[in-house]
Design an enzyme around this catalytic site. Structure first.
Site, PDB file in Angstrom:
ATOM      1  N   ARG A  27       0.812  -1.215   0.000  1.00 27.02           N
ATOM      2  CA  ARG A  27       0.000   0.000   0.000  1.00 27.02           C
ATOM      3  C   ARG A  27       0.848   1.268   0.000  1.00 27.02           C
ATOM      4  O   ARG A  27       0.329   2.372  -0.141  1.00 27.02           O
ATOM      5  CB  ARG A  27      -0.920   0.017   1.220  1.00 27.02           C
ATOM      6  CG  ARG A  27      -1.905  -1.123   1.249  1.00 27.02           C
ATOM      7  CD  ARG A  27      -2.784  -1.035   2.466  1.00 27.02           C
ATOM      8  NE  ARG A  27      -3.581   0.178   2.452  1.00 27.02           N
ATOM      9  CZ  ARG A  27      -4.746   0.310   1.850  1.00 27.02           C
ATOM     10  NH1 ARG A  27      -5.265  -0.714   1.202  1.00 27.02           N
ATOM     11  NH2 ARG A  27      -5.393   1.444   1.876  1.00 27.02           N
ATOM     12  N   TRP A  74       2.914   6.115   1.755  1.00 24.44           N
ATOM     13  CA  TRP A  74       3.102   6.475   0.356  1.00 24.44           C
ATOM     14  C   TRP A  74       2.854   7.971   0.315  1.00 24.44           C
ATOM     15  O   TRP A  74       1.725   8.432   0.474  1.00 24.44           O
ATOM     16  CB  TRP A  74       2.096   5.730  -0.507  1.00 24.44           C
ATOM     17  CG  TRP A  74       2.272   5.917  -1.975  1.00 24.44           C
ATOM     18  CD1 TRP A  74       3.153   5.253  -2.790  1.00 24.44           C
ATOM     19  CD2 TRP A  74       1.543   6.800  -2.829  1.00 24.44           C
ATOM     20  NE1 TRP A  74       3.008   5.688  -4.090  1.00 24.44           N
ATOM     21  CE2 TRP A  74       2.026   6.630  -4.151  1.00 24.44           C
ATOM     22  CE3 TRP A  74       0.524   7.729  -2.622  1.00 24.44           C
ATOM     23  CZ2 TRP A  74       1.547   7.338  -5.239  1.00 24.44           C
ATOM     24  CZ3 TRP A  74       0.033   8.440  -3.710  1.00 24.44           C
ATOM     25  CH2 TRP A  74       0.539   8.232  -4.999  1.00 24.44           C
ATOM     26  N   ASN A 100      -4.315   7.185   7.127  1.00 26.19           N
ATOM     27  CA  ASN A 100      -4.301   6.906   5.692  1.00 26.19           C
ATOM     28  C   ASN A 100      -5.399   7.750   5.070  1.00 26.19           C
ATOM     29  O   ASN A 100      -6.545   7.687   5.514  1.00 26.19           O
ATOM     30  CB  ASN A 100      -4.567   5.410   5.452  1.00 26.19           C
ATOM     31  CG  ASN A 100      -4.891   5.098   4.007  1.00 26.19           C
ATOM     32  OD1 ASN A 100      -4.411   5.779   3.105  1.00 26.19           O
ATOM     33  ND2 ASN A 100      -5.711   4.094   3.779  1.00 26.19           N
ATOM     34  N   GLU A 493      -3.142  -4.492 -21.843  1.00 33.14           N
ATOM     35  CA  GLU A 493      -2.723  -4.997 -20.538  1.00 33.14           C
ATOM     36  C   GLU A 493      -1.238  -5.390 -20.579  1.00 33.14           C
ATOM     37  O   GLU A 493      -0.485  -5.109 -19.647  1.00 33.14           O
ATOM     38  CB  GLU A 493      -3.615  -6.186 -20.135  1.00 33.14           C
ATOM     39  CG  GLU A 493      -3.221  -6.909 -18.868  1.00 33.14           C
ATOM     40  CD  GLU A 493      -3.170  -6.021 -17.637  1.00 33.14           C
ATOM     41  OE1 GLU A 493      -3.541  -4.842 -17.691  1.00 33.14           O
ATOM     42  OE2 GLU A 493      -2.708  -6.523 -16.592  1.00 33.14           O
ATOM     43  N   LYS A 497       1.796  -3.870 -18.090  1.00 37.73           N
ATOM     44  CA  LYS A 497       2.606  -4.719 -17.196  1.00 37.73           C
ATOM     45  C   LYS A 497       4.081  -4.394 -17.356  1.00 37.73           C
ATOM     46  O   LYS A 497       4.806  -4.236 -16.373  1.00 37.73           O
ATOM     47  CB  LYS A 497       2.425  -6.214 -17.493  1.00 37.73           C
ATOM     48  CG  LYS A 497       1.154  -6.879 -17.067  1.00 37.73           C
ATOM     49  CD  LYS A 497       0.974  -7.078 -15.597  1.00 37.73           C
ATOM     50  CE  LYS A 497       0.357  -5.894 -14.934  1.00 37.73           C
ATOM     51  NZ  LYS A 497      -1.043  -5.864 -14.724  1.00 37.73           N
ATOM     52  N   GLU A 500       5.035  -0.835 -16.027  1.00 37.45           N
ATOM     53  CA  GLU A 500       4.990  -0.571 -14.588  1.00 37.45           C
ATOM     54  C   GLU A 500       6.061  -1.312 -13.806  1.00 37.45           C
ATOM     55  O   GLU A 500       6.530  -0.809 -12.797  1.00 37.45           O
ATOM     56  CB  GLU A 500       3.600  -0.827 -14.001  1.00 37.45           C
ATOM     57  CG  GLU A 500       3.180  -2.276 -13.978  1.00 37.45           C
ATOM     58  CD  GLU A 500       1.807  -2.478 -13.354  1.00 37.45           C
ATOM     59  OE1 GLU A 500       1.443  -1.759 -12.432  1.00 37.45           O
ATOM     60  OE2 GLU A 500       1.097  -3.385 -13.816  1.00 37.45           O
ATOM     61  N   HIS A 516      -1.059   4.129 -39.727  1.00 39.56           N
ATOM     62  CA  HIS A 516      -1.512   5.519 -39.673  1.00 39.56           C
ATOM     63  C   HIS A 516      -0.546   6.400 -38.890  1.00 39.56           C
ATOM     64  O   HIS A 516      -0.906   7.490 -38.480  1.00 39.56           O
ATOM     65  CB  HIS A 516      -2.924   5.590 -39.077  1.00 39.56           C
ATOM     66  CG  HIS A 516      -3.939   4.893 -39.920  1.00 39.56           C
ATOM     67  ND1 HIS A 516      -4.315   5.342 -41.161  1.00 39.56           N
ATOM     68  CD2 HIS A 516      -4.620   3.731 -39.742  1.00 39.56           C
ATOM     69  CE1 HIS A 516      -5.198   4.522 -41.690  1.00 39.56           C
ATOM     70  NE2 HIS A 516      -5.397   3.520 -40.843  1.00 39.56           N
ATOM     71  N   LYS A 618      -0.363  -0.237  -4.350  1.00 38.90           N
ATOM     72  CA  LYS A 618      -1.354  -1.239  -4.741  1.00 38.90           C
ATOM     73  C   LYS A 618      -2.767  -0.676  -4.794  1.00 38.90           C
ATOM     74  O   LYS A 618      -3.540  -0.982  -5.678  1.00 38.90           O
ATOM     75  CB  LYS A 618      -1.279  -2.404  -3.757  1.00 38.90           C
ATOM     76  CG  LYS A 618      -2.209  -3.558  -4.099  1.00 38.90           C
ATOM     77  CD  LYS A 618      -1.737  -4.309  -5.307  1.00 38.90           C
ATOM     78  CE  LYS A 618      -2.671  -5.414  -5.718  1.00 38.90           C
ATOM     79  NZ  LYS A 618      -2.430  -5.786  -7.132  1.00 38.90           N
TER      80      LYS A 618
END
Ligand code: F6R
Length: 623
Positions: A27, A74, A100, A493, A497, A500, A516, A618
């Site tokens: 987190r 964070w 938090n 997706e 991945k 990141e 194009h 997360k």
């Protein structure tokens, strides 16, 4: 973001808390701290850096006490330094707070408190809470009242846990728009931002709702609303296996979670596909039943439009869900980024179904989109992994993905279970609305049931190739992912991945769009992943692969075993990785797996922190 944990019991709180922080480290992980309380007062240790830095400090200077609070941060306001790490205290150091969320009006409050003589030691928004509580405690002398009064002045979001030196063995916790659960153990209690910190100790949890406070001591937990009225609530039972929140022999959570996908899919499908009641003689066919979500057939028939709202990976699942729903129903379907949903003029009204997809169920952008949709009269189906999450509670209907705890920041098993659940939703809605033939439902339901075993097969077959490819491409500057239709959704997706966790620039393109513009970037050796799992589109995708290959692009293609143009594909691409044959609608579930494995091995080959990529967390509980 951020994770908080609290403990009251008879064990040494710091030991329980440091373990809890490690389980919540996904987190946030730029600083961490603990406050422990014993007869001699409250003692704090906090450190910039990972939880290991805090654990190291505690080895040199242990904290003792059977009550405590802890935090992993964070940063949102103030750099990740020792001083900005939580817990924060009031002027006299008699009240300790972990928080938090974001105190949106902290500047006004800080100015006012400073004028009243309060001294601040950090640049955080959170520290104002300690001083606000100090003010209110001075007036009331009652800890619960003080926290309640202080939070009454706050605009923004919070999950807090508070200790008072004058009240040993008492913990006050509260939440608004940031998650918080209370674990009910045997003579001990925990509070935590998320269940993984609690499940090693107890499976019984109370999920706090917005605007609720908990007063916890060793004799029990009492809940109150913001007006001070006591609230009764039944505990929930979390069915997660605590082992699942540990690495269990794998080097990283991400690779463990990739390998858990077959089991996660089995759970996502369990009890939702059943043999049809059939007349004597004929073999039992399968049909989907999702009545558990709490929606009536009448409600399902009344929808005219569906919006899938989600962020990041969950949005990529939404893109697949859109195509599945369009294929199985007569509904208009849009897949929207939750973070953009409110800025357009979506025609959301009482005839709309909003499907909000979220692993955590706490993503602020997704919750905001849901709020907006509800205001406009839409019904909301939550597809989420976390029981009792804010999304599950805000929604009219809920379908849990049952992926189990996902700890790695990069989502894998949650995504695959989201795809499976959206597949189930499409089949169920199609059947209820009478738009899906019985044969098609049976065929797809049977194929869904085969997916867990097929994913297992894909992991086994592809992992060595993915490792090898990562070695070959590890120094790439850019990566391109191309595909058409559902392959394009999966390409999106795949590129996320690798960006990141491997920090390589990557771009997904609808294969037909290459010519194009982006084709100008393709030259000798540029790595391109081409997805060609959609049988009717293979011919066209093949032409695009030829365009790339002709310019020297290094193409690795993914195709189903029964791909119509195998030979041509093999002649054009440098490598073709085959996946077991399934109906094209379900190919995304298999095609995503090699892309996850490649991204994982790419990050490893580049020596990066796979589970905790820089700048990310997360659970994204800020807009
Ligand atoms: C990427 C990733 C994120 C999340 C996004 C939404 O691997 O995990 O893009 O998918 O932040 O999170 P949830 O699903 O919790 O709403």
């Amino acid at each position: 973001m951020c994770g908080i944990v609290g403990y009251i019991g008879s064990r040494n709180a710091a030991d329980v808390l440091i373990d809890g922080l490690r389980r919540l480290e996904y987190r946030g992980y730029d600083s961490a701290g603990i406050a422990a309380q014993n007869g001699a007062g409250i003692h704090i240790e906090k450190r910039a850096g990972r939880i290991d830095a805090l654990a190291e400090a505690l080895r040199a200077r242990p904290l003792f006490g059977t009550a405590g609070i802890a935090h992993t941060r964070w940063a949102t306001h103030g750099a990740p330094t020792d001083a900005n790490a939580h817990p924060h205290t009031d002027c006299a150091g008699r009240i300790s707070v972990v928080h938090n969320g974001i105190v949106e009006n902290f500047q006004e409050l800080k100015r006012e408190l400073a004028q009243a003589g309060h001294r601040f030691r950090s640049e955080t928004d959170s520290e104002v809470l300690a001083h606000l509580i100090e003010e209110a405690w001075g007036r009331t002398g009652d800890p619960l009242e003080a926290v309640r009064a202080a939070l009454g002045r706050v605009r923004g979001s919070y999950a807090v846990a508070v200790l008072f030196e004058a009240h040993p063995g008492l913990l006050i916790a509260a939440r608004r728009e940031s998650p918080l659960v209370v674990g009910l153990g045997d003579g001990e209690y925990l509070v935590a931002s998320d269940a993984p910190a609690v499940v090693p100790h107890t499976r019984e949890i109370l999920v706090l709702d917005d605007g609720e406070l908990a007063r916890i001591d060793r004799t029990g937990v009492r809940l109150f609303d913001m007006r001070g009225n006591e609230v009764e609530k039944r505990p929930l039972r979390v069915d997660w296996d605590p082992e699942e929140a540990e690495k269990g022999g794998f080097e990283h959570f991400m690779i463990k979670e990739i390998h858990e996908q077959p089991a996660a899919l089995r759970r996502a499908l369990a009890g939702r596909i059943a043999p049809e009641e059939n007349g004597a003689g004929s073999p039992a066919a399968l049909r989907v039943d999702l009545a558990e979500a709490g929606w009536s057939a009448e409600a399902i028939r009344a929808f005219r439009k569906v919006y899938l709202v989600a962020c990041g990976t969950a949005h990529h699942a939404g893109l697949v869900g859109k195509r599945l729903l369009e294929a199985a129903t007569d509904l208009d379907v849009a897949a929207e980024l939750a973070s953009e949903f409110r800025y357009g003029e979506p025609r959301v009204g009482p005839a709309a179904l909003v499907i909000a997809v979220s692993q955590s169920g706490e993503t602020a952008d997704t919750l905001a989109a849901v709020k907006e949709a509800k205001l406009r009269g839409a019904r909301v189906l939550a597809v989420t992994n976390v029981v009792g999450s804010s999304l599950a509670r805000a929604a009219d209907y809920v379908l849990y993905t049952h992926a189990g705890p996902e700890i790695a920041v990069a989502s894998t098993k949650a995504y695959l279970t989201q795809l499976a659940c959206l597949g189930l939703v499409a089949l169920y809605v199609g059947r209820v609305r009478g738009t899906l033939s019985k044969e098609r439902e049976r065929e797809l339901a049977a194929a869904l049931e085969r997916l867990p075993a097929l994913v297992e097969q894909v992991i086994r077959a592809v992992e060595p190739k993915a490792r090898e490819l990562a070695r070959r491409w590890q120094d790439a500057r850019d990566l391109f992912y191309i595909g058409r239709g559902l392959d394009y959704a999966v390409a999106r997706e795949g590129q996320l991945k690798v960006k990141e966790i491997a920090y390589v620039h990557a771009e997904a393109l609808a294969a037909g769009e290459l010519k194009h513009g982006t084709l100008a970037l393709i030259e000798e050796g540029v790595p391109v992943v081409a997805l060609a799992t959609q049988r009717p589109l293979v011919d066209k995708t093949l032409s695009n692969i030829q365009e790339v290959a002709a310019r020297g692009g290094d193409v690795v293609a993914l195709a189903l075993e029964d791909c119509p143009r195998r030979e041509a594909l093999e002649e054009t691409a440098r490598e073709v990785w085959y996946l077991p044959a399934v109906p094209a609608e379900l190919a995304p579930v298999l095609a995503a797996v090699p892309l996850q494995l490649f991204a994982y091995h790419m990050a490893k080959a580049r020596g990066l922190d796979v589970d905790k990529p820089r700048n990310l967390a997360k659970s994204v509980t800020v807009e």
